[in-house]
Every structure is written in C-alpha cells, then in structure tokens.
Design an enzyme around this catalytic site. Sequence first.
Site, mmCIF file in Angstrom:
data_model
loop_
_atom_site.group_PDB
_atom_site.id
_atom_site.type_symbol
_atom_site.label_atom_id
_atom_site.label_comp_id
_atom_site.label_asym_id
_atom_site.label_seq_id
_atom_site.Cartn_x
_atom_site.Cartn_y
_atom_site.Cartn_z
ATOM 1 N N GLU A 3 -3.961 -13.773 -16.239
ATOM 2 C CA GLU A 3 -3.646 -14.970 -15.538
ATOM 3 C C GLU A 3 -2.984 -14.891 -14.729
ATOM 4 O O GLU A 3 -3.187 -14.183 -13.934
ATOM 5 C CB GLU A 3 -3.455 -16.141 -17.321
ATOM 6 N N LYS A 51 -4.980 -17.693 -9.657
ATOM 7 C CA LYS A 51 -5.524 -15.897 -9.143
ATOM 8 C C LYS A 51 -6.009 -15.433 -8.940
ATOM 9 O O LYS A 51 -7.368 -14.505 -9.070
ATOM 10 C CB LYS A 51 -6.888 -16.328 -10.874
ATOM 11 N N ASN A 174 -7.075 -18.852 -19.862
ATOM 12 C CA ASN A 174 -7.012 -19.753 -21.271
ATOM 13 C C ASN A 174 -6.136 -19.394 -22.080
ATOM 14 O O ASN A 174 -5.968 -20.116 -23.549
ATOM 15 C CB ASN A 174 -8.455 -19.081 -22.540
ATOM 16 N N ARG A 255 -15.814 -22.017 -22.330
ATOM 17 C CA ARG A 255 -14.529 -20.930 -22.594
ATOM 18 C C ARG A 255 -14.711 -21.098 -24.325
ATOM 19 O O ARG A 255 -15.663 -22.424 -25.260
ATOM 20 C CB ARG A 255 -13.926 -21.315 -22.170
#
Length: 268
Positions: A3, A51, A174, A255
């Site tokens: 993350e 990211k 996530n 996801r």
Amino acid sequence: MPEGDSVWNTARVLQRALAGTRLTGSDFRVPQLAATDLTGWTVRESASRGKHLLLRLTAPDGRTDGGRDLTLHSHLRMDGAWRAYAPGERWAARPAHLIRAVLRSPGAVAVGYHLHELALTPTAAEESLVGHLGPDLLGPDWDPDEAVRRLAAHPDESIGEALLDQRNLAGVGNLYKCEVLFLRGVSPWTPVGAVPDLAGTVALAQRLLAANRGRWTQSTTGSLHRGQTSYVYGRRAQPCRRCGTAIRKAEQGERVTYWCPACQPDRP
Ligand SMILES: [Zn+2]
C-alpha cells in the site's frame, strides 16, 4: 500487499542504499530494458508517488539540465519488492527467477523483484507516468481538500471503489480501504455522495498510512501482534472486535472487501 506506506518505505530503502552514489553496474531482466546500461549514472534520489516508485538519475557527465536526467519507474502492485543487499551478500529475499532489475553501487546492491511497469523515462516527463494520480497521502504536497473534491466529483460511485481509485487520492490499498470504512462505520457500498463526512474519512486514511510509515507490519488497531493488526481486513467469518458479528467478505468491483454488517449498515 504493498500500500502507500510500504511503497514509501521501499523508496526510503532505495534512498539509503543508493542516493548520492554512482552506479557501477545495472542488469535489467525485462525485454524493454534488456539493452539498457546505467553504469556511471548517479542516483540523485528515490521517491514515491502513491504506489509508484521513482528513482531519479543524473547522467554520467553530471549535467542536470533536466533534458538528460532519467527516472527509473517501477510499480509494486500486489507482489513486487525492492531489497538492498551489501556487496557480496547472498540475494536471499526471493527466488532469483523473480528478479527484474539489479542496480550496483560501491556500497550496496539493489535488487527489484517482480516489478511492474518498469520503464526509463526523462525526469522532465515524469508527469506522464504519475500525473494522473490524485494527491499523495504521504507526499510532501498532500492536499486533503483536493482529494475530497476529486472523490465528491463522482457521487454515485461506491466509497469502497472510490478510495481505491488512485486518480482520487494516491496510496490507499485494499487493507486501508476496508479498515478506514470500518472505523468510520460506513458500508463499502455507500455511494460517495451519501458518506456523512468525506473529509473525516480522507483524514483518517492519511493518519493510518502515516502511522505505519517506517515499519513493515501494517496495523490499524494499534497492536502489532500477529492476528490482531486489523479490524476487518482478512478476518472473514471471525467476530467483529466491536460487536461480535461475523465479518463478511465479498467481491466489489475487481477487488474483495471486508466489513461488519452491524457496524457498517448499508442504510445508516
Ligand atoms: Zn461490528
């Protein structure tokens, strides 16, 4: 899973290992860079944007006229990693067939495993790689108002998907998505326009990422003990730490998401 905070940590690992040093060798094991040799280039700095990892290099003649400087871009996605080794140390972190890039300096060897979107681009053109990103939660120019503005521009989208969309804000993966929404008592399926306090949600996401900067164990509960680091993420069918209701898991977009149906009702 990388993350924003672990990508930030990775940028710091590369900064410590390579910044200010002149590369003594490079080895790229991807077709698009197979013929590239960065020997003699100086690593100016290592940075992260969301990211994305950006390793900024100065040409061998040392001129920083902007036109010749290059940025080595990489993205860790779910499984990528950079590791720094001492010269002569065995590269034991991951299997050798996953190696995509090797950068050697007099004091360290940086090895990139399973990197994605590996590309060399003029530093002046970096924006073409990361310009689409929303404000970076861990960036020096973090702009919460702009993040809220971008989120609010799509009121019908679910907040679960909107927080993962790096064009809104950069750095939430996530795990943080699930945990932030639990802590705010908001269902992942709530439309952005119906989230009671978007600014508070964004601020909490930033605080959680910032709190985990500098360590590799990600915790949103305050505990670093195995199995106690999250409220809902990865805890399907286990009892909610607040109310005891079984945590649920379902697909959302591309996801999965985890939530407590009691603490995060669909219709608050
Ligand atoms: Zn609950």
